[in-house]
Design a protein around this motif. Structure first.
Motif, mmCIF file in Angstrom:
data_model
loop_
_atom_site.group_PDB
_atom_site.id
_atom_site.type_symbol
_atom_site.label_atom_id
_atom_site.label_comp_id
_atom_site.label_asym_id
_atom_site.label_seq_id
_atom_site.Cartn_x
_atom_site.Cartn_y
_atom_site.Cartn_z
ATOM 1 N N HIS A 38 0.855 -1.185 0.000
ATOM 2 C CA HIS A 38 0.000 0.000 0.000
ATOM 3 C C HIS A 38 0.890 1.233 0.000
ATOM 4 O O HIS A 38 1.855 1.319 0.761
ATOM 5 C CB HIS A 38 -0.916 0.017 1.227
ATOM 6 N N GLY A 39 0.558 2.165 -0.877
ATOM 7 C CA GLY A 39 1.359 3.380 -0.958
ATOM 8 C C GLY A 39 2.784 3.056 -1.362
ATOM 9 O O GLY A 39 3.026 2.388 -2.376
ATOM 10 N N ASP A 40 3.745 3.508 -0.553
ATOM 11 C CA ASP A 40 5.156 3.277 -0.838
ATOM 12 C C ASP A 40 5.707 2.044 -0.129
ATOM 13 O O ASP A 40 6.930 1.874 -0.029
ATOM 14 C CB ASP A 40 5.988 4.503 -0.422
ATOM 15 N N HIS A 41 4.836 1.179 0.363
ATOM 16 C CA HIS A 41 5.295 0.042 1.157
ATOM 17 C C HIS A 41 4.917 -1.286 0.508
ATOM 18 O O HIS A 41 3.818 -1.446 -0.022
ATOM 19 C CB HIS A 41 4.688 0.096 2.565
ATOM 20 N N LEU A 42 5.841 -2.224 0.577
ATOM 21 C CA LEU A 42 5.581 -3.615 0.221
ATOM 22 C C LEU A 42 5.331 -4.357 1.522
ATOM 23 O O LEU A 42 6.187 -4.384 2.411
ATOM 24 C CB LEU A 42 6.789 -4.217 -0.505
ATOM 25 N N TYR A 43 4.159 -4.968 1.649
ATOM 26 C CA TYR A 43 3.822 -5.681 2.868
ATOM 27 C C TYR A 43 4.438 -7.080 2.856
ATOM 28 O O TYR A 43 4.247 -7.854 1.908
ATOM 29 C CB TYR A 43 2.309 -5.798 3.023
ATOM 30 N N VAL A 44 5.169 -7.400 3.933
ATOM 31 C CA VAL A 44 5.743 -8.738 4.075
ATOM 32 C C VAL A 44 5.432 -9.251 5.475
ATOM 33 O O VAL A 44 5.140 -8.467 6.388
ATOM 34 C CB VAL A 44 7.266 -8.737 3.831
ATOM 35 N N PHE A 45 5.535 -10.581 5.628
ATOM 36 C CA PHE A 45 5.127 -11.212 6.884
ATOM 37 C C PHE A 45 6.115 -12.303 7.258
ATOM 38 O O PHE A 45 6.694 -12.954 6.378
ATOM 39 C CB PHE A 45 3.707 -11.776 6.743
ATOM 40 N N PRO A 46 6.306 -12.538 8.557
ATOM 41 C CA PRO A 46 7.294 -13.531 8.997
ATOM 42 C C PRO A 46 6.870 -14.979 8.782
ATOM 43 O O PRO A 46 7.710 -15.870 8.883
ATOM 44 C CB PRO A 46 7.462 -13.218 10.488
ATOM 45 N N SER A 47 5.599 -15.222 8.497
ATOM 46 C CA SER A 47 5.138 -16.593 8.291
ATOM 47 C C SER A 47 3.857 -16.579 7.467
ATOM 48 O O SER A 47 3.152 -15.560 7.399
ATOM 49 C CB SER A 47 4.859 -17.279 9.634
ATOM 50 N N PRO A 48 3.517 -17.717 6.840
ATOM 51 C CA PRO A 48 2.242 -17.812 6.132
ATOM 52 C C PRO A 48 1.048 -17.572 7.049
ATOM 53 O O PRO A 48 0.018 -17.064 6.598
ATOM 54 C CB PRO A 48 2.250 -19.231 5.572
ATOM 55 N N ALA A 49 1.164 -17.938 8.318
ATOM 56 C CA ALA A 49 0.063 -17.708 9.261
ATOM 57 C C ALA A 49 -0.192 -16.213 9.436
ATOM 58 O O ALA A 49 -1.348 -15.767 9.490
ATOM 59 C CB ALA A 49 0.374 -18.352 10.611
ATOM 60 N N HIS A 50 0.871 -15.405 9.537
ATOM 61 C CA HIS A 50 0.712 -13.957 9.642
ATOM 62 C C HIS A 50 0.101 -13.389 8.360
ATOM 63 O O HIS A 50 -0.768 -12.512 8.402
ATOM 64 C CB HIS A 50 2.065 -13.294 9.897
#
Length: 407
Positions: A38-50
Motif C-alpha cells: 500500500h502506498g510506498d510500502h511492500l507488505y511482508v510477513f514472517p510466516s504464512p500464518a501472519h
C-alpha cells in the motif's frame, strides 16, 4: 484474463518473509502487475500464518481490486506457503555468483533477478532498474549456460559478477527500505497459527508405499543408454517422427544442421540415414558416433525411444485450454523439456522465458507438472495460456526438417 495471485518468499536482510505477487495480467486493454502493499510500502510477513491473518481481515492494500482477490483472501495457511519455484533468496545472489554457472545456478539466478526486476518496476525503484540494466548478462540469463560460454560468454558473466559484487548491497538496501510488516488482528493470528499447526500434524502422517518392481530394459535402449545418445519419438502436427539428442555437460545437442533438427517418419528411415558415411551434423563429431553408425549398420542396434524420450505434443493445447485436470502432467512435463532443449540449442530466449515461472503459462505448467497443496491453484479461463503454448509448439515445428528435406 487476470493472472493468479501467487504466494512468494523473499530472502532479505532480516530473513525470509512472505507476501503475494500478481504477475502481469490484462485488464481493459492495459497490462498490470502488482504486489501486496500500500502506498510506498511492500507488505511482508514472517510466516504464512501472519500473511493469512492479514489478508482475511484487511481491505486496505493494492491487491483488493484484483479480479482474483476474493479467491486469494480465502486461502488456507498451507496454500500460502510458496512452492519451490517462488522462493527467491535475494540476499544470496552474491553467493550464487560464486558458484559454477551450471543449469541449476543459472535457473535460480534467472528467477531471482526476474522477481527483483518486477519489484523495481512496480515499486519505482529506479536505482535497482539502473543496476540491472548496467550489465548485459542480466538480460541474457534466460538463455542459460550457452549465453556464458566462450570468450564473450565469460565476459558477460564477469561483468555481471562485478556489478553484483560492487552494487548488490544497493539493491538489498532499496528493498529493505521498501518492505514493512503491518499489524495483524491478534485473534485472527491465533486462529491461523492453530490452523498451521493442525496442517503440519496431518502432513507428518505418511503412508507406506510398496516399491514398484523395476521393468527389464530393452537391449536396444541399453545400447543407447551406454552411448549417452537418446532416440526421440516425437508426435506433432499429426505426424510421428524419430531423431536423436544428447547432452554435452548440461547443453542439449540434437541431430541437426544449422539449428534444423533432422527427423524421420519411421525408425527404419532414421537408421538408413545413420548408416551413411558422408553426412555432417551436430552429432557426427562425437567420439561415440562411429560406434553408433557401425552398430546400426551391422544390425546390432535399432532406433527405439524409451518412455522418457517419447514426446506427444498433439492435443496439449486443447487440454491446457480446458484446465489442469484435463492435462496429462507427465506428457506436458516431457513436452516442456523438449521445447526448452530445442530452444536452448538454437538460442531462442523467447521460448525459455515463456515457460518461466514469472509468466501465466509458466505458472499453469508448474501447477500441472508439480502439483502442490500449498500453492494457489490457477483459475480459468486458460485461453491466453493455451494460445501462448500453441505459439511455442508452432515455433518448434518450424525447426524440423522431415525425411531429409531442408528448411
Amino acid at each position: 484474463m487476470a493472472a493468479d495471485i501467487i504466494p512468494i518468499q523473499l530472502g532479505l536482510t532480516e530473513g525470509n518473509v512472505y507476501t503475494l505477487w500478481a504477475p502481469q495480467w490484462l485488464e481493459d486493454g492495459e497490462e498490470w502487475e502488482a504486489f501486496l502493499g500500500h502506498g510506498d510500502h511492500l507488505y511482508v510477513f514472517p510466516s504464512p500464518a501472519h500473511l493469512a491473518a492479514f489478508i482475511r481481515t484487511s481491505d486496505e492494500h493494492d491487491l483488493i481490486d484484483h479480479p482474483e482477490w476474493d479467491t486469494a483472501a480465502e486461502l488456507l495457511v498451507d496454500e500460502l506457503r510458496p512452492d519451490d519455484d517462488h522462493i527467491f533468496d535475494i540476499v544470496g545472489v552474491p553467493d550464487l555468483m560464486a558458484e559454477v554457472p551450471d543449469i541449476w545456478t543459472l535457473a535460480s539466478l534467472t528467477d531471482t533477478v526476474a522477481i527483483v526486476r518486477s519489484l523495481a518496476e512496480v515499486c519505482d525503484l529506479e536505482v535497482v532498474e539502473e543496476i540491472l540494466d548496467s550489465a548485459d548478462g542480466f538480460a541474457v540469463l534466460p538463455l542459460g549456460q550457452q549465453a556464458f560460454v566462450g570468450r564473450n560468454g565469460e565476459k558477460l558473466w564477469n561483468e555481471m559478477g562485478a556489478v553484483i559484487v560492487e552494487r548488490w548491497d544497493e539493491v538489498i538496501d532499496a528493498l529493505d527500505a521498501l518492505v514493512t510488516i503491518p499489524e495483524v488482528d491478534a485473534e485472527e493470528l491465533t486462529q491461523t497459527k492453530a490452523e498451521a499447526a493442525a496442517i503440519n500434524a496431518v502432513a507428518k502422517t505418511s503412508e507406506t508405499v510398496e516399491p514398484e518392481e523395476e521393468e527389464e530394459r530393452d537391449e536396444d535402449l541399453e545400447f543407447w543408454d551406454e552411448t549417452g545418445v537418446d532416440c526421440l519419438e516425437i508426435t506433432i502436427g499429426e505426424r510421428t517422427g524419430y531423431t536423436l539428442r544428447c547432452y554435452l555437460g548440461d547443453d542439449p545437442v540434437f541431430l541437426a544442421e544449422n539449428h534444423r533438427i533432422q527427423i524421420y517418419s519411421s525408425a527404419e528411415d532414421l537408421e538408413n540415414y545413420l548408416m551413411e558415411t558422408d553426412i555432417t551434423h551436430n552429432l557426427s563429431t562425437l567420439q561415440v558416433w562411429e560406434e553408433i553408425r557401425r552398430a546400426v549398420t551391422d544390425g546390432d542396434a535399432a532406433v527405439l525411444a524409451g518412455p522418457e524420450n517419447t514426446y506427444r505434443l498433439d492435443g496439449l493445447t486443447e487440454s491446457l485450454r480446458e484446465g489442469p485436470e484435463a492435462v496429462d502432467g507427465k506428457q506436458l512435463e516431457l513436452a516442456v523439456e523438449l521445447l526448452i532443449d530445442a530452444a536452448l540449442e538454437r538460442g531462442d530466449t523467447e521460448t525459455v522465458e515463456a515457460v518461466g515461472s514469472s509468466t501465466p503459462l509458466g505458472n499453469l505448467i508448474s501447477a500441472i507438472t508439480r502439483p502442490d497443496p500449498d500453492r494457489l491453484p490457477p483459475s480459468p479461463p486458460f485461453d491466453d495460456e493455451a494460445a501462448a503454448w500453441s505459439v511455442l509448439v508452432d515455433r518448434f515445428a518450424g525447426t524440423l526438417d522431415w525425411d531429409g528435406a531442408r528448411g
